[in-house]
Design a protein around this motif. Structure first.
Motif, PDB file in Angstrom:
ATOM      1  N   LEU A  71       0.751  -1.217   0.016  1.00  0.00           N
ATOM      2  CA  LEU A  71       0.022   0.215   0.174  1.00  0.00           C
ATOM      3  C   LEU A  71       0.893   1.208  -0.088  1.00  0.00           C
ATOM      4  CD1 LEU A  71      -2.958   1.290  -0.089  1.00  0.00           C
ATOM      5  CD2 LEU A  71      -2.824   0.971   2.713  1.00  0.00           C
ATOM      6  N   TYR A  72       1.857   1.280   0.682  1.00  0.00           N
ATOM      7  CA  TYR A  72       2.767   2.529   0.876  1.00  0.00           C
ATOM      8  C   TYR A  72       3.780   2.671   0.000  1.00  0.00           C
ATOM      9  CZ  TYR A  72       6.356  -0.523   3.090  1.00  0.00           C
ATOM     10  OH  TYR A  72       7.363  -1.502   3.177  1.00  0.00           O
ATOM     11  N   ALA A  73       4.042   1.415  -0.960  1.00  0.00           N
ATOM     12  CA  ALA A  73       5.387   1.565  -1.714  1.00  0.00           C
ATOM     13  C   ALA A  73       4.852   1.105  -3.246  1.00  0.00           C
ATOM     14  CB  ALA A  73       6.432   0.745  -1.368  1.00  0.00           C
ATOM     15  N   GLY A  74       3.825   0.505  -3.364  1.00  0.00           N
ATOM     16  CA  GLY A  74       3.531   0.214  -4.659  1.00  0.00           C
ATOM     17  C   GLY A  74       4.140  -1.280  -5.034  1.00  0.00           C
ATOM     18  N   THR A  75       4.193  -1.578  -6.261  1.00  0.00           N
ATOM     19  CA  THR A  75       4.719  -2.797  -6.591  1.00  0.00           C
ATOM     20  C   THR A  75       6.323  -2.928  -6.234  1.00  0.00           C
ATOM     21  OG1 THR A  75       3.145  -3.188  -8.214  1.00  0.00           O
ATOM     22  CG2 THR A  75       5.180  -4.515  -8.310  1.00  0.00           C
ATOM     23  N   VAL A  76       6.834  -3.962  -5.354  1.00  0.00           N
ATOM     24  CA  VAL A  76       8.198  -3.945  -5.219  1.00  0.00           C
ATOM     25  C   VAL A  76       8.830  -5.649  -5.267  1.00  0.00           C
ATOM     26  CG1 VAL A  76       7.809  -2.033  -3.400  1.00  0.00           C
ATOM     27  CG2 VAL A  76       7.696  -4.310  -2.791  1.00  0.00           C
ATOM     28  N   LEU A  77      10.068  -5.475  -5.469  1.00  0.00           N
ATOM     29  CA  LEU A  77      10.641  -6.573  -5.445  1.00  0.00           C
ATOM     30  C   LEU A  77      11.078  -6.944  -3.999  1.00  0.00           C
ATOM     31  CD1 LEU A  77      12.506  -8.755  -8.127  1.00  0.00           C
ATOM     32  CD2 LEU A  77      13.654  -8.482  -5.969  1.00  0.00           C
ATOM     33  N   TYR A  78      10.691  -7.968  -3.323  1.00  0.00           N
ATOM     34  CA  TYR A  78      11.086  -7.938  -2.013  1.00  0.00           C
ATOM     35  C   TYR A  78      12.260  -9.307  -1.952  1.00  0.00           C
ATOM     36  CZ  TYR A  78      11.154  -8.917   2.816  1.00  0.00           C
ATOM     37  OH  TYR A  78      11.679  -8.981   4.344  1.00  0.00           O
ATOM     38  N   VAL A  79      13.200  -8.883  -1.395  1.00  0.00           N
ATOM     39  CA  VAL A  79      14.301 -10.010  -1.384  1.00  0.00           C
ATOM     40  C   VAL A  79      14.061 -10.666  -0.026  1.00  0.00           C
ATOM     41  CG1 VAL A  79      16.861 -10.565  -1.182  1.00  0.00           C
ATOM     42  CG2 VAL A  79      15.914  -8.882  -2.606  1.00  0.00           C
ATOM     43  N   ASP A  80      13.662 -12.161   0.130  1.00  0.00           N
ATOM     44  CA  ASP A  80      13.367 -12.842   1.460  1.00  0.00           C
ATOM     45  C   ASP A  80      14.513 -13.247   1.960  1.00  0.00           C
ATOM     46  OD1 ASP A  80      10.359 -13.503   1.965  1.00  0.00           O
ATOM     47  OD2 ASP A  80      10.678 -13.399  -0.461  1.00  0.00           O
ATOM     48  N   ASP A  81      15.477 -13.785   0.987  1.00  0.00           N
ATOM     49  CA  ASP A  81      16.837 -14.421   1.375  1.00  0.00           C
ATOM     50  C   ASP A  81      17.869 -13.948   0.466  1.00  0.00           C
ATOM     51  OD1 ASP A  81      15.444 -16.422   3.295  1.00  0.00           O
ATOM     52  OD2 ASP A  81      14.234 -17.061   1.364  1.00  0.00           O
ATOM     53  N   LEU A  82      19.011 -13.692   1.188  1.00  0.00           N
ATOM     54  CA  LEU A  82      20.211 -13.569   0.423  1.00  0.00           C
ATOM     55  C   LEU A  82      21.405 -13.986   1.473  1.00  0.00           C
ATOM     56  CD1 LEU A  82      21.562 -11.975  -1.848  1.00  0.00           C
ATOM     57  CD2 LEU A  82      21.782 -10.075  -0.759  1.00  0.00           C
ATOM     58  N   SER A  83      22.094 -15.138   0.690  1.00  0.00           N
ATOM     59  CA  SER A  83      23.292 -15.683   1.271  1.00  0.00           C
ATOM     60  C   SER A  83      24.350 -15.984   0.724  1.00  0.00           C
ATOM     61  CB  SER A  83      22.596 -16.826   2.077  1.00  0.00           C
ATOM     62  OG  SER A  83      23.563 -17.684   2.857  1.00  0.00           O
ATOM     63  N   THR A  84      25.456 -15.665   1.045  1.00  0.00           N
ATOM     64  CA  THR A  84      26.807 -16.143   0.436  1.00  0.00           C
ATOM     65  C   THR A  84      27.342 -17.337   1.304  1.00  0.00           C
ATOM     66  OG1 THR A  84      26.970 -14.406  -0.560  1.00  0.00           O
ATOM     67  CG2 THR A  84      28.909 -15.780  -0.676  1.00  0.00           C
ATOM     68  N   ARG A  85      27.875 -18.366   0.993  1.00  0.00           N
ATOM     69  CA  ARG A  85      28.586 -19.478   1.536  1.00  0.00           C
ATOM     70  C   ARG A  85      29.816 -18.823   2.243  1.00  0.00           C
ATOM     71  NH1 ARG A  85      28.517 -24.834   1.079  1.00  0.00           N
ATOM     72  NH2 ARG A  85      28.595 -24.380   3.502  1.00  0.00           N
ATOM     73  N   LEU A 136      10.235  -6.288 -14.172  1.00  0.00           N
ATOM     74  CA  LEU A 136       8.977  -6.704 -13.657  1.00  0.00           C
ATOM     75  C   LEU A 136       8.181  -5.333 -13.469  1.00  0.00           C
ATOM     76  CD1 LEU A 136      10.080  -9.759 -11.374  1.00  0.00           C
ATOM     77  CD2 LEU A 136       8.984  -9.801 -13.658  1.00  0.00           C
ATOM     78  N   GLY A 137       8.725  -4.229 -13.630  1.00  0.00           N
ATOM     79  CA  GLY A 137       8.061  -3.144 -13.570  1.00  0.00           C
ATOM     80  C   GLY A 137       7.657  -2.586 -12.111  1.00  0.00           C
ATOM     81  N   CYS A 138       8.882  -3.193 -11.243  1.00  0.00           N
ATOM     82  CA  CYS A 138       8.595  -2.753  -9.817  1.00  0.00           C
ATOM     83  C   CYS A 138       9.065  -1.298  -9.573  1.00  0.00           C
ATOM     84  CB  CYS A 138       9.527  -3.633  -8.969  1.00  0.00           C
ATOM     85  SG  CYS A 138       8.823  -5.374  -9.019  1.00  0.00           S
ATOM     86  N   ALA A 139       8.226  -0.625  -8.335  1.00  0.00           N
ATOM     87  CA  ALA A 139       8.918   0.953  -8.332  1.00  0.00           C
ATOM     88  C   ALA A 139      10.062   0.622  -7.226  1.00  0.00           C
ATOM     89  CB  ALA A 139       7.524   1.511  -7.364  1.00  0.00           C
ATOM     90  N   ALA A 140      10.535  -0.254  -6.599  1.00  0.00           N
ATOM     91  CA  ALA A 140      11.684  -0.514  -5.736  1.00  0.00           C
ATOM     92  C   ALA A 140      11.943  -1.730  -5.544  1.00  0.00           C
ATOM     93  CB  ALA A 140      11.165   0.249  -4.312  1.00  0.00           C
ATOM     94  N   LEU A 141      13.003  -1.919  -4.919  1.00  0.00           N
ATOM     95  CA  LEU A 141      13.895  -3.350  -4.117  1.00  0.00           C
ATOM     96  C   LEU A 141      13.582  -3.158  -2.586  1.00  0.00           C
ATOM     97  CD1 LEU A 141      16.466  -5.329  -5.823  1.00  0.00           C
ATOM     98  CD2 LEU A 141      16.664  -4.739  -3.370  1.00  0.00           C
ATOM     99  N   HIS A 142      13.226  -4.150  -1.947  1.00  0.00           N
ATOM    100  CA  HIS A 142      13.154  -4.126  -0.651  1.00  0.00           C
ATOM    101  C   HIS A 142      13.689  -5.307  -0.017  1.00  0.00           C
ATOM    102  CE1 HIS A 142       9.662  -1.039   0.388  1.00  0.00           C
ATOM    103  NE2 HIS A 142      10.196  -0.833  -0.802  1.00  0.00           N
ATOM    104  N   LEU A 143      14.425  -5.217   1.269  1.00  0.00           N
ATOM    105  CA  LEU A 143      14.736  -6.391   2.032  1.00  0.00           C
ATOM    106  C   LEU A 143      14.789  -6.008   3.143  1.00  0.00           C
ATOM    107  CD1 LEU A 143      18.118  -6.350   2.906  1.00  0.00           C
ATOM    108  CD2 LEU A 143      18.348  -6.926   0.666  1.00  0.00           C
TER     109      LEU A 143
END
Length: 155
Positions: free
Chosen positions: A74-88, A111-118
């Motif tokens: 609602l507050y940011a529109g369409t976003v790509l949300y990063v659930d997991d980010l891991s490096t060995r 994908l037409g996202c307004a932002a990237l979130h994590l």
């Protein structure tokens, strides 16, 4: 720059991401075995979750992974949300997370996202990750609050 290949990891190839995800979430039942992770990824993929991995030459498993999904907030529109980010651990400091963050940013644009979130946990063990996120142009924009309720399934 360390050579690497970035590519999607489908649920059927969950074993390629297991070690990196287990490093991030060692106590998660979903990372207890390849079968548990495969079952989780199959269900999560139906809900929009995707997994991409960074593969180093000669390494059959991903040395780093990112799990993400598209969300409408609602507050940011369409976003790509990063659930997991891991490096060995043995692959840290070689640019794999930066490469994945760059890939995720491009994917968000595609994908037409307004932002990237994590979201990221806090504590001394997370400082290196936080520096990586800030270096990649992400800003700290909120505090995330949670309360464990003691019932229901934990993901």
């Amino acid at each position: 720059m360390t050579p690497r290949t970035l590519r999607a990891i489908p649920p059927a190839q969950a074993d390629l991401a297991l070690a990196a995800l287990s490093d991030l979430r060692p106590h998660s039942p979903q990372t207890a075995s390849p079968d548990a992770l495969r079952a989780f990824l199959t269900q999560a993929e139906a809900e929009g979750y995707r997994l991409v991995g960074a593969f180093a030459p000669g390494q059959p498993e991903a040395v780093a992974v990112a799990g993400y999904r598209v969300m409408n907030l609602l507050y940011a529109g369409t976003v790509l949300y990063v659930d997991d980010l891991s490096t060995r651990p043995a692959a840290r400091g070689q640019g794999h997370a930066a490469a994945l963050l760059g890939w995720l940013e491009k994917e968000a644009g595609r994908l037409g996202c307004a932002a990237l979130h994590l979201d990221s946990g806090v504590g001394e063990d997370r400082f290196t990750a936080h520096r990586q996120y800030l270096k990649a142009g992400l800003n700290i924009t909120a505090h995330h609050f949670s309360k464990r309720l003691g019932h229901g399934e934990q993901r």
